[in-house]
Design a protein around this motif. Structure first.
Motif, short mmCIF file in Angstrom:
data_model
loop_
_atom_site.label_atom_id
_atom_site.label_comp_id
_atom_site.label_asym_id
_atom_site.label_seq_id
_atom_site.Cartn_x
_atom_site.Cartn_y
_atom_site.Cartn_z
N ASN A 44 0.84 -1.20 0.00
CA ASN A 44 0.00 0.00 0.00
C ASN A 44 0.87 1.25 0.00
OD1 ASN A 44 0.60 -0.83 2.70
ND2 ASN A 44 -1.10 0.34 3.52
N GLU A 46 0.25 5.25 0.64
CA GLU A 46 -0.73 6.24 1.09
C GLU A 46 -0.36 7.64 0.61
OE1 GLU A 46 -1.15 5.50 5.32
OE2 GLU A 46 -2.26 3.66 4.90
N ALA A 56 -2.46 -2.43 -1.68
CA ALA A 56 -1.41 -3.37 -2.09
C ALA A 56 -1.86 -4.27 -3.25
CB ALA A 56 -1.02 -4.23 -0.89
N GLU A 57 -3.10 -4.76 -3.16
CA GLU A 57 -3.57 -5.71 -4.17
C GLU A 57 -3.59 -5.08 -5.56
OE1 GLU A 57 -4.89 -4.95 -1.26
OE2 GLU A 57 -6.23 -6.50 -0.49
N CYS A 93 -10.30 -5.21 0.23
CA CYS A 93 -11.42 -4.26 0.27
C CYS A 93 -12.31 -4.47 -0.97
CB CYS A 93 -10.90 -2.82 0.35
SG CYS A 93 -10.30 -2.18 -1.22
N1 THU Z 1 -5.41 -1.52 2.31
C1 THU Z 1 -4.85 -2.34 1.37
O1 THU Z 1 -3.71 -2.14 0.94
N2 THU Z 1 -5.61 -3.38 0.91
C2 THU Z 1 -6.88 -3.67 1.32
O2 THU Z 1 -7.50 -4.56 0.78
C3 THU Z 1 -7.46 -2.92 2.43
C4 THU Z 1 -6.73 -1.70 2.87
C5 THU Z 1 -4.61 -0.39 2.81
C6 THU Z 1 -5.15 0.97 2.43
C7 THU Z 1 -4.57 1.83 3.50
O3 THU Z 1 -3.25 2.24 3.11
C8 THU Z 1 -4.44 0.92 4.71
O4 THU Z 1 -4.56 -0.40 4.21
C9 THU Z 1 -5.51 1.17 5.76
O5 THU Z 1 -6.77 1.17 5.21
#
Ligand code: THU
Length: 137
Positions: A44, A46, A56-57, A93
């Motif tokens: 991920n 930000e 990340a996905e 998510c």
């Molecule tokens: N996040 C992911 O990388 N993948 C997901 O499927 C859910 C959330 C990240 C986004 C953000 O940087 C952090 O997790 C908190 O939400």
């Protein structure tokens, strides 16, 4: 050599250590095995403008498409996360589920539950009735 789940887990954990999770402190790593047998990773990333952050996905999917092109298909995708140095539950998510289904409705998705165990689901199980253009899809 075939890529097994422990290799995917190692790759996802290495990706997680690269995460730019300055605001949430929630670090996520994804490792994706394509139908072609190659592994791509994502973490991920930000942003101070929160909605601009990337999961990340979807970063792993972008890396895979960049190398293998639009025909890239996901065979397996493993997600792992850490919060305050501890393994954290992280199911993909909703937006990532839609992105995963795009490249493999029958892909296998592995992710951590609250106890840290790896759960195994198909992408279609994670997102039933996903959006599509019907017969134009
Ligand atoms: N996040 C992911 O990388 N993948 C997901 O499927 C859910 C959330 C990240 C986004 C953000 O940087 C952090 O997790 C908190 O939400």
């Amino acid at each position: 050599m075939a890529v097994d789940d422990s290799a995917l887990l190692q790759a996802a954990e290495a990706a997680l250590r690269q995460a730019y999770a300055r605001y949430s402190r929630f670090r996520v790593g994804a490792a994706l095995l394509t139908a072609g047998g190659r592994v791509y990773r994502g973490c991920n990333v930000e942003s101070i403008s929160f909605p601009v952050g990337q999961c990340a996905e979807r970063n792993a999917i972008a890396a895979a498409v960049l190398e293998e092109g639009p025909a890239m298909r996901i065979a397996r995708l493993l997600v792992t996360a850490e919060y305050r140095g501890q393994v954290a539950a992280c199911t993909p998510c909703g937006a990532c589920r839609q992105a995963i289904v795009e490249f493999g409705a029958d892909a296998t998705v592995l992710f951590r539950d609250a106890g840290g165990a790896l759960l195994v689901r198909s992408a279609a199980e994670l997102l039933p009735s996903s959006f599509g253009f019907g017969d134009k899809g």
